[in-house]
Design a protein around this motif. Sequence first.
Motif, PDB file in Angstrom:
ATOM      1  N   UNK A 190       0.822  -1.197   0.000  1.00  0.00           N
ATOM      2  CA  UNK A 190       0.000   0.000   0.000  1.00  0.00           C
ATOM      3  C   UNK A 190       0.855   1.245   0.000  1.00  0.00           C
ATOM      4  N   UNK A 191       0.266   2.346   0.477  1.00  0.00           N
ATOM      5  CA  UNK A 191       0.963   3.626   0.491  1.00  0.00           C
ATOM      6  C   UNK A 191       1.109   4.139   1.913  1.00  0.00           C
ATOM      7  N   UNK A 192       2.223   4.802   2.166  1.00  0.00           N
ATOM      8  CA  UNK A 192       2.506   5.386   3.480  1.00  0.00           C
ATOM      9  C   UNK A 192       2.978   6.821   3.273  1.00  0.00           C
ATOM     10  N   UNK A 193       2.377   7.746   4.013  1.00  0.00           N
ATOM     11  CA  UNK A 193       2.817   9.143   3.985  1.00  0.00           C
ATOM     12  C   UNK A 193       3.057   9.620   5.405  1.00  0.00           C
ATOM     13  N   UNK A 194       3.925  10.594   5.550  1.00  0.00           N
ATOM     14  CA  UNK A 194       4.308  11.123   6.861  1.00  0.00           C
ATOM     15  C   UNK A 194       3.916  12.586   6.954  1.00  0.00           C
ATOM     16  N   UNK A 195       3.295  12.947   8.062  1.00  0.00           N
ATOM     17  CA  UNK A 195       2.959  14.341   8.356  1.00  0.00           C
ATOM     18  C   UNK A 195       3.710  14.723   9.624  1.00  0.00           C
ATOM     19  N   UNK A 196       4.907  15.279   9.453  1.00  0.00           N
ATOM     20  CA  UNK A 196       5.731  15.603  10.618  1.00  0.00           C
ATOM     21  C   UNK A 196       5.113  16.704  11.459  1.00  0.00           C
ATOM     22  N   UNK A 197       4.409  17.644  10.832  1.00  0.00           N
ATOM     23  CA  UNK A 197       3.809  18.757  11.576  1.00  0.00           C
ATOM     24  C   UNK A 197       2.781  18.244  12.580  1.00  0.00           C
ATOM     25  N   UNK A 198       2.012  17.220  12.198  1.00  0.00           N
ATOM     26  CA  UNK A 198       0.978  16.673  13.084  1.00  0.00           C
ATOM     27  C   UNK A 198       1.401  15.379  13.766  1.00  0.00           C
TER      28      UNK A 198
END
Length: 481
Positions: A190-198
């Motif tokens: 699948x897909x993985x994304x990172x939101x460092x701000x949150x």
Amino acid sequence: MTVNDDAFTNWMSREEIAESMIPVIGKLHRERDVTVLVHSRSLVNKSVVSILKTHRFARQIAGEELSVTETLPFLEALTTLDLGPSQIDIGMLAATYRADSGGLSVREFTARAVAGATGADKIERRAPRDVVLYGFGRIGRLVARLLIEKAGSGNGLRLRAVVVRRGGDQDLVKRASLLRRDSIHGQFRGTITVDEANGTITANGNVIKVIYANDPSEIDYTAYGIKDAILIDNTGKWRDRQGLSEHLRPGIDKVVLTAPAKGDVPNIVHGVNHDTIKPDERVLSCASCTTNAIVPPLKAMADEYGVLRGHVETVHSFTNDQNLLDNFHKADRRGRSAPLNMVITETGAASAVAKALPELKAPITGSSIRVPVPDVSIAILSLRLGRETTREEVLDHLREVSLTSPLKRQIDFTTAPDAVSSDFIGSRHASIIDAGATKVDGDNAILYLWYDNEYGYSCQVVRVVQYVSGVEYPTYPAPVV
């Protein structure tokens, strides 16, 4: 047309059928919480080739290959029924129908076999249940993969957060990368994304909050909208009720430990004693990978033959607890280089049998050798039986247990003559009986049990969590008790 042409045409025809099955399987899962299986192996999110391989595997245990041309009519029949949340094994439906259809059509036979999942008898869909992972190591990340995989319907377990100690700069990115890529189990599907701000990782649409803390007392889970969650402790830092109860803070309802527990904490092996969990029990353990590997076949043998005594020797892959190179370790021998040595060590699996299988009064001893492979272990279970038997009888019994009994998700069976440890990476069963290695002489039996001590164990953990959360749905046709 040549024989080769015939074989290729047949393959393309089966590919076309498997392709037609994929959207049906997906729709049943998303819209009705129905998981379609073939001999206990899920077909949800599987490719065309994976579906065909799953059908072909049936020949190893059932004696003959199962074709998609046989199972497709049963899958189509399911779409005509008012199904509720359930697991339906179209491989078992086809095999049972082949043995005795009772003069019924496929649609009539299917409706009767899954009657408990239809109409007024069906289970209502459960609300999603929050899950928190405390620790994100080998088991934690595999459990995360499984939870994400099973979230397709949106009505099961929902991974809300992961708790870790901050590891320095780029911590979130590095943890997401470890979830995405695994040297043993391959790429995340699948897909993985990172939101460092949150401070979040989003995997296949599942938003996972990464909480940094050094101790359970530092966390208020309700601040993240988490409520009535099941917390899975993958650290092994706390093993007794007092320590594990530190997790029972606002937002957390139950704690499940992925290691053997001490004291009065129940050690649960799914398939064997999970139904003994009391509704008000808030702290429990999934025991060890080796305990999960030996207890189901031990129960299968004890129920049929009786067991007077036994010994288990585990040849176990090395783990992160050992050193890469010789260095100090508080345990004997484990300080020696894991990838360069066989290391004799202890195992608590034998003593844990008493907790998971208290009705078995036979003494069970055990020991372990760590070996230089990164995953998949083998347990050699030597038993003195209550009566004499033959190798053929034992293998027939265990084959049948793996196919039709309540232990069919725990026990797998292989007749592959060249099977080696790497063949079982990714196995979802607690253990796999190696038929070719089995030895029986009168009232003595020796079973060789392969097990993926990472993935197979993680599947057992998720099954326990599903059970205590109320989202473990019944399987049809019902296993033979």
